[in-house]
Each structure stands twice: as structure tokens, then as C-alpha cells.
Motif scaffolding. Structure first.
Motif, PDB file in Angstrom:
ATOM      1  N   THR A   1       0.845  -1.192   0.000  1.00  0.00           N
ATOM      2  CA  THR A   1       0.000   0.000   0.000  1.00  0.00           C
ATOM      3  C   THR A   1       0.879   1.240   0.000  1.00  0.00           C
ATOM      4  O   THR A   1       2.104   1.156   0.173  1.00  0.00           O
ATOM      5  N   SER A   2       0.269   2.394  -0.177  1.00  0.00           N
ATOM      6  CA  SER A   2       1.036   3.634  -0.224  1.00  0.00           C
ATOM      7  C   SER A   2       0.276   4.771   0.445  1.00  0.00           C
ATOM      8  O   SER A   2      -0.942   4.708   0.623  1.00  0.00           O
ATOM      9  N   SER A   3       1.019   5.812   0.796  1.00  0.00           N
ATOM     10  CA  SER A   3       0.448   7.013   1.392  1.00  0.00           C
ATOM     11  C   SER A   3       1.136   8.224   0.781  1.00  0.00           C
ATOM     12  O   SER A   3       2.371   8.289   0.728  1.00  0.00           O
ATOM     13  N   HIS A   4       0.327   9.151   0.258  1.00  0.00           N
ATOM     14  CA  HIS A   4       0.860  10.351  -0.409  1.00  0.00           C
ATOM     15  C   HIS A   4       1.860   9.977  -1.505  1.00  0.00           C
ATOM     16  O   HIS A   4       2.860  10.674  -1.710  1.00  0.00           O
ATOM     17  N   GLY A   5       1.604   8.869  -2.189  1.00  0.00           N
ATOM     18  CA  GLY A   5       2.430   8.480  -3.319  1.00  0.00           C
ATOM     19  C   GLY A   5       3.653   7.659  -2.976  1.00  0.00           C
ATOM     20  O   GLY A   5       4.333   7.157  -3.879  1.00  0.00           O
ATOM     21  N   TYR A   6       3.959   7.488  -1.699  1.00  0.00           N
ATOM     22  CA  TYR A   6       5.137   6.721  -1.280  1.00  0.00           C
ATOM     23  C   TYR A   6       4.679   5.402  -0.653  1.00  0.00           C
ATOM     24  O   TYR A   6       3.729   5.378   0.119  1.00  0.00           O
ATOM     25  N   ALA A   7       5.402   4.342  -0.964  1.00  0.00           N
ATOM     26  CA  ALA A   7       5.064   3.029  -0.418  1.00  0.00           C
ATOM     27  C   ALA A   7       5.118   3.045   1.100  1.00  0.00           C
ATOM     28  O   ALA A   7       6.012   3.658   1.705  1.00  0.00           O
ATOM     29  N   ASP A   8       4.153   2.384   1.731  1.00  0.00           N
ATOM     30  CA  ASP A   8       4.195   2.232   3.186  1.00  0.00           C
ATOM     31  C   ASP A   8       5.351   1.295   3.548  1.00  0.00           C
ATOM     32  O   ASP A   8       5.721   0.405   2.772  1.00  0.00           O
ATOM     33  N   LEU A   9       5.910   1.502   4.712  1.00  0.00           N
ATOM     34  CA  LEU A   9       7.007   0.670   5.199  1.00  0.00           C
ATOM     35  C   LEU A   9       6.499  -0.220   6.332  1.00  0.00           C
ATOM     36  O   LEU A   9       5.857   0.263   7.268  1.00  0.00           O
ATOM     37  N   ILE A  10       6.787  -1.506   6.242  1.00  0.00           N
ATOM     38  CA  ILE A  10       6.353  -2.460   7.251  1.00  0.00           C
ATOM     39  C   ILE A  10       7.543  -2.802   8.144  1.00  0.00           C
ATOM     40  O   ILE A  10       8.552  -3.333   7.679  1.00  0.00           O
ATOM     41  N   VAL A  11       7.409  -2.488   9.425  1.00  0.00           N
ATOM     42  CA  VAL A  11       8.472  -2.764  10.397  1.00  0.00           C
ATOM     43  C   VAL A  11       8.080  -3.985  11.229  1.00  0.00           C
ATOM     44  O   VAL A  11       7.006  -4.014  11.830  1.00  0.00           O
ATOM     45  N   LYS A  12       8.933  -5.000  11.237  1.00  0.00           N
ATOM     46  CA  LYS A  12       8.709  -6.172  12.082  1.00  0.00           C
ATOM     47  C   LYS A  12       9.641  -6.100  13.282  1.00  0.00           C
ATOM     48  O   LYS A  12      10.860  -6.034  13.130  1.00  0.00           O
ATOM     49  N   THR A  13       9.049  -6.087  14.473  1.00  0.00           N
ATOM     50  CA  THR A  13       9.823  -5.990  15.707  1.00  0.00           C
ATOM     51  C   THR A  13       9.787  -7.315  16.462  1.00  0.00           C
ATOM     52  O   THR A  13       8.720  -7.868  16.719  1.00  0.00           O
ATOM     53  N   VAL A  14      10.960  -7.813  16.790  1.00  0.00           N
ATOM     54  CA  VAL A  14      11.085  -9.016  17.616  1.00  0.00           C
ATOM     55  C   VAL A  14      11.748  -8.596  18.925  1.00  0.00           C
ATOM     56  O   VAL A  14      12.847  -8.027  18.929  1.00  0.00           O
ATOM     57  N   THR A  15      11.072  -8.872  20.036  1.00  0.00           N
ATOM     58  CA  THR A  15      11.563  -8.469  21.353  1.00  0.00           C
ATOM     59  C   THR A  15      11.840  -9.694  22.222  1.00  0.00           C
ATOM     60  O   THR A  15      11.042 -10.634  22.247  1.00  0.00           O
ATOM     61  N   SER A  16      12.965  -9.645  22.907  1.00  0.00           N
ATOM     62  CA  SER A  16      13.285 -10.722  23.840  1.00  0.00           C
ATOM     63  C   SER A  16      13.763 -10.129  25.161  1.00  0.00           C
ATOM     64  O   SER A  16      14.324  -9.029  25.200  1.00  0.00           O
ATOM     65  N   HIS A  17      13.504 -10.867  26.234  1.00  0.00           N
ATOM     66  CA  HIS A  17      13.948 -10.469  27.573  1.00  0.00           C
ATOM     67  C   HIS A  17      14.715 -11.622  28.204  1.00  0.00           C
ATOM     68  O   HIS A  17      14.284 -12.775  28.139  1.00  0.00           O
ATOM     69  N   GLU A  18      15.843 -11.295  28.809  1.00  0.00           N
ATOM     70  CA  GLU A  18      16.640 -12.286  29.523  1.00  0.00           C
ATOM     71  C   GLU A  18      16.617 -11.946  31.012  1.00  0.00           C
ATOM     72  O   GLU A  18      16.949 -10.821  31.405  1.00  0.00           O
ATOM     73  N   VAL A  19      16.219 -12.889  31.832  1.00  0.00           N
ATOM     74  CA  VAL A  19      16.126 -12.680  33.273  1.00  0.00           C
ATOM     75  C   VAL A  19      17.062 -13.656  33.979  1.00  0.00           C
ATOM     76  O   VAL A  19      17.022 -14.870  33.723  1.00  0.00           O
ATOM     77  N   GLY A  20      17.909 -13.122  34.850  1.00  0.00           N
ATOM     78  CA  GLY A  20      18.835 -13.958  35.595  1.00  0.00           C
ATOM     79  C   GLY A  20      18.623 -13.830  37.088  1.00  0.00           C
ATOM     80  O   GLY A  20      18.346 -12.733  37.591  1.00  0.00           O
ATOM     81  N   LYS A  21      18.766 -14.951  37.808  1.00  0.00           N
ATOM     82  CA  LYS A  21      18.618 -14.953  39.265  1.00  0.00           C
ATOM     83  C   LYS A  21      19.683 -15.863  39.871  1.00  0.00           C
ATOM     84  O   LYS A  21      20.081 -16.860  39.278  1.00  0.00           O
ATOM     85  N   GLY A  22      20.100 -15.514  41.079  1.00  0.00           N
ATOM     86  CA  GLY A  22      21.059 -16.349  41.792  1.00  0.00           C
ATOM     87  C   GLY A  22      22.486 -15.875  41.619  1.00  0.00           C
ATOM     88  O   GLY A  22      22.763 -14.855  40.988  1.00  0.00           O
ATOM     89  N   GLU A  23      23.440 -16.678  42.175  1.00  0.00           N
ATOM     90  CA  GLU A  23      24.855 -16.351  42.110  1.00  0.00           C
ATOM     91  C   GLU A  23      25.670 -17.596  41.797  1.00  0.00           C
ATOM     92  O   GLU A  23      25.289 -18.713  42.162  1.00  0.00           O
ATOM     93  N   GLY A  24      26.791 -17.392  41.142  1.00  0.00           N
ATOM     94  CA  GLY A  24      27.716 -18.482  40.866  1.00  0.00           C
ATOM     95  C   GLY A  24      27.055 -19.656  40.174  1.00  0.00           C
ATOM     96  O   GLY A  24      26.297 -19.497  39.210  1.00  0.00           O
ATOM     97  N   GLU A  25      27.313 -20.877  40.700  1.00  0.00           N
ATOM     98  CA  GLU A  25      26.754 -22.078  40.093  1.00  0.00           C
ATOM     99  C   GLU A  25      25.246 -22.171  40.271  1.00  0.00           C
ATOM    100  O   GLU A  25      24.575 -22.948  39.596  1.00  0.00           O
ATOM    101  N   ALA A  26      24.711 -21.351  41.164  1.00  0.00           N
ATOM    102  CA  ALA A  26      23.263 -21.344  41.394  1.00  0.00           C
ATOM    103  C   ALA A  26      22.540 -20.377  40.461  1.00  0.00           C
ATOM    104  O   ALA A  26      21.325 -20.212  40.559  1.00  0.00           O
ATOM    105  N   CYS A  27      23.294 -19.798  39.563  1.00  0.00           N
ATOM    106  CA  CYS A  27      22.704 -18.834  38.623  1.00  0.00           C
ATOM    107  C   CYS A  27      21.711 -19.534  37.700  1.00  0.00           C
ATOM    108  O   CYS A  27      21.997 -20.595  37.131  1.00  0.00           O
ATOM    109  N   GLU A  28      20.564 -18.933  37.566  1.00  0.00           N
ATOM    110  CA  GLU A  28      19.553 -19.422  36.636  1.00  0.00           C
ATOM    111  C   GLU A  28      19.121 -18.269  35.732  1.00  0.00           C
ATOM    112  O   GLU A  28      18.831 -17.183  36.213  1.00  0.00           O
ATOM    113  N   SER A  29      19.088 -18.530  34.448  1.00  0.00           N
ATOM    114  CA  SER A  29      18.660 -17.483  33.519  1.00  0.00           C
ATOM    115  C   SER A  29      17.730 -18.081  32.476  1.00  0.00           C
ATOM    116  O   SER A  29      17.839 -19.261  32.127  1.00  0.00           O
TER     117      SER A  29
END
Length: 244
Positions: free
Chosen positions: A188-216
Motif C-alpha cells: 500500500t502507499s500514502s501520499h504516493g510513497y510506499a508504506d514501510l512495514i516494520v517487524k519488531t522481535v523483542t526478547s527479555h533475559e532474566v537472571g537470578k542467583g549467584e555463581g553455580e546457582a545462577c539461573e537465567s
């Protein structure tokens, strides 16, 4: 007149004298203290034409291991083979600001940004990177430019295509996020220019603990599509999608 003002005056004057030649010849311009970026790339869509870009330190507050902290300009040009005179140019003072989040890279993008049947844009990509390990910041921005006669005009400015940040203890505990965006030409277009489609991929990394007990664990959300429409002058970028 202080030594600093003499240095800055010489820097500006020498930079101005070298600008035209550097743009046309795709050579690295005079950069005070070698702080700046210069790049050129053939434009496959238009055989015989080359795009050149450079950004030079203008003024700032102090020098650091990451270069002067302050403002950088942006100079673009389209040149033809064997001709030292640019066919079209663009200049913007204070285009970027480098501080604790440092301006680190400048690249040209000649992907198929076909905005109208007769008009193709090219991209300028810049990278900013923070110096903190426990509060990391990395950001990549994309701007699009079109050639109109003897000038280049921005139609999309500083779209955040990659963003990484968050806060953690440097070992395990904390939360980090990542946004990755890709751009496609819409049907599709707007004012004669093609519309731009942006695909966003979001990720979150969560970590808990210390040393060998670290969990992420990392959670990746379903991709989100956003349409950018041209308003007659620029593509409108939603809040949170545009860099500074």
C-alpha cells in the motif's frame, strides 16, 4: 584567544576545505584527532553512481577513550564515476551527539528501498554503544534519503533497528532486553510513497542467583508488525521507535 579555540577554528576551516574533495573522491577527510567516520559505496540501482558519507567531530566537552564527547555533523553526496563534482549533496550540523553512549560507526545501506516506481532511497546506518557493563546500551539507527535534483532529502530519520539494554550485576542477576527491527516495502502507499512495514522481535533475559546457582531464561515475544506511512514530507515514526 585560547589554544583550544585556535585548534577548533583550524579544525573547522580545514574540514570545510577538504569536504568537497573528500565527498567526491571517497577519501577520508581531515578529522581533528582522527575522530570521525568516512565511507563510500557504489549504488547498484544506478550503475556509475557512488554514495559517499562522512561525519566529523564538530565541537564538544572533553576527549575520552571513545573520542571527543560532543556533536558530529553528517555529509552525504551522490557522485558519478570520473566526475569530482557531486551530483547531489546533504549536510546537517550536529546530526549526532556522542557522550556516555558513544557514536561508534557509520555505514551506507543500498538495499531495495523502492518508495515509488521511479524513486529508490538509500540508507545511512549509525551505531551507538555505551561503556557500562552492568547497564549496557547498544543502539543502531537507520535513516533513508532520496535524490531530488541536486539535493538529498531525508524521508525516514533515525528508526531504531536494534536496541539492547537493561541492568544486571555483571554475573547473573538482572534483566536485559533486546529489540530487533527489520524493514520491508509494503504493497500500500500514502501520499504516493510506499508504506514501510516494520517487524519488531523483542526478547527479555532474566537472571537470578549467584555463581553455580545462577539461573537465567530468555523469553521471546511474538513478532509485531507496524506500518510507517509517509505524510507528504517524512515517514511518521511511532514513539519509542525513533532514536535521538
Amino acid at each position: 584567544m585560547t589554544l583550544k579555540s585556535v585548534w577548533m577554528g583550524c579544525s573547522a576551516l580545514c574540514g570545510l576545505m577538504m569536504t568537497a574533495h573528500a565527498l567526491a573522491a571517497c577519501e577520508k577527510p581531515f578529522l581533528a584527532g582522527d575522530f570521525g567516520y568516512s565511507v563510500c559505496k557504489d549504488w547498484p540501482a544506478y550503475p556509475g553512481l557512488t554514495i559517499t558519507a562522512f561525519s566529523q567531530f564538530e565541537s564538544g566537552y572533553s576527549a575520552s577513550d571513545y573520542g571527543p564527547q560532543g556533536k558530529y555533523d553528517l555529509n552525504l553526496a551522490v557522485v558519478s564515476a570520473g566526475n569530482s563534482k557531486p551530483l547531489a549533496t546533504y549536510h546537517k550540523a550536529a546530526a549526532f551527539e556522542s557522550d556516555a553512549i558513544a557514536f561508534e560507526d557509520l555505514q551506507l545501506d543500498t538495499a531495495r528501498y523502492q518508495l515509488t516506481p521511479d524513486l529508490r532511497a538509500f540508507g545511512v546506518r549509525v551505531t551507538f554503544n555505551g561503556s557500562s557493563r552492568v547497564n549496557p546500551v547498544n543502539e543502531k539507527l537507520l535513516s533513508l534519503y532520496v535524490k531530488e535534483g541536486d539535493r538529498l532529502r531525508p524521508v525516514l530519520e533515525k528508526l531504531i533497528t536494534y536496541e539492547y539494554g537493561g541492568e544486571w550485576d555483571g554475573n547473573c542477576a538482572g534483566e536485559l532486553y533486546q529489540h530487533t527491527r527489520t524493514l520491508e516495502i509494503g504493497k500500500t502507499s500514502s501520499h504516493g510513497y510506499a508504506d514501510l512495514i516494520v517487524k519488531t522481535v523483542t526478547s527479555h533475559e532474566v537472571g537470578k542467583g549467584e555463581g553455580e546457582a545462577c539461573e537465567s531464561r530468555t523469553l521471546t515475544a511474538k513478532p509485531v508488525l507496524t506500518t510507517l506511512r509517509y505524510d507528504g514530507k517524512n515517514y511518521v515514526v511511532p514513539q519509542g521507535f525513533k532514536g535521538i
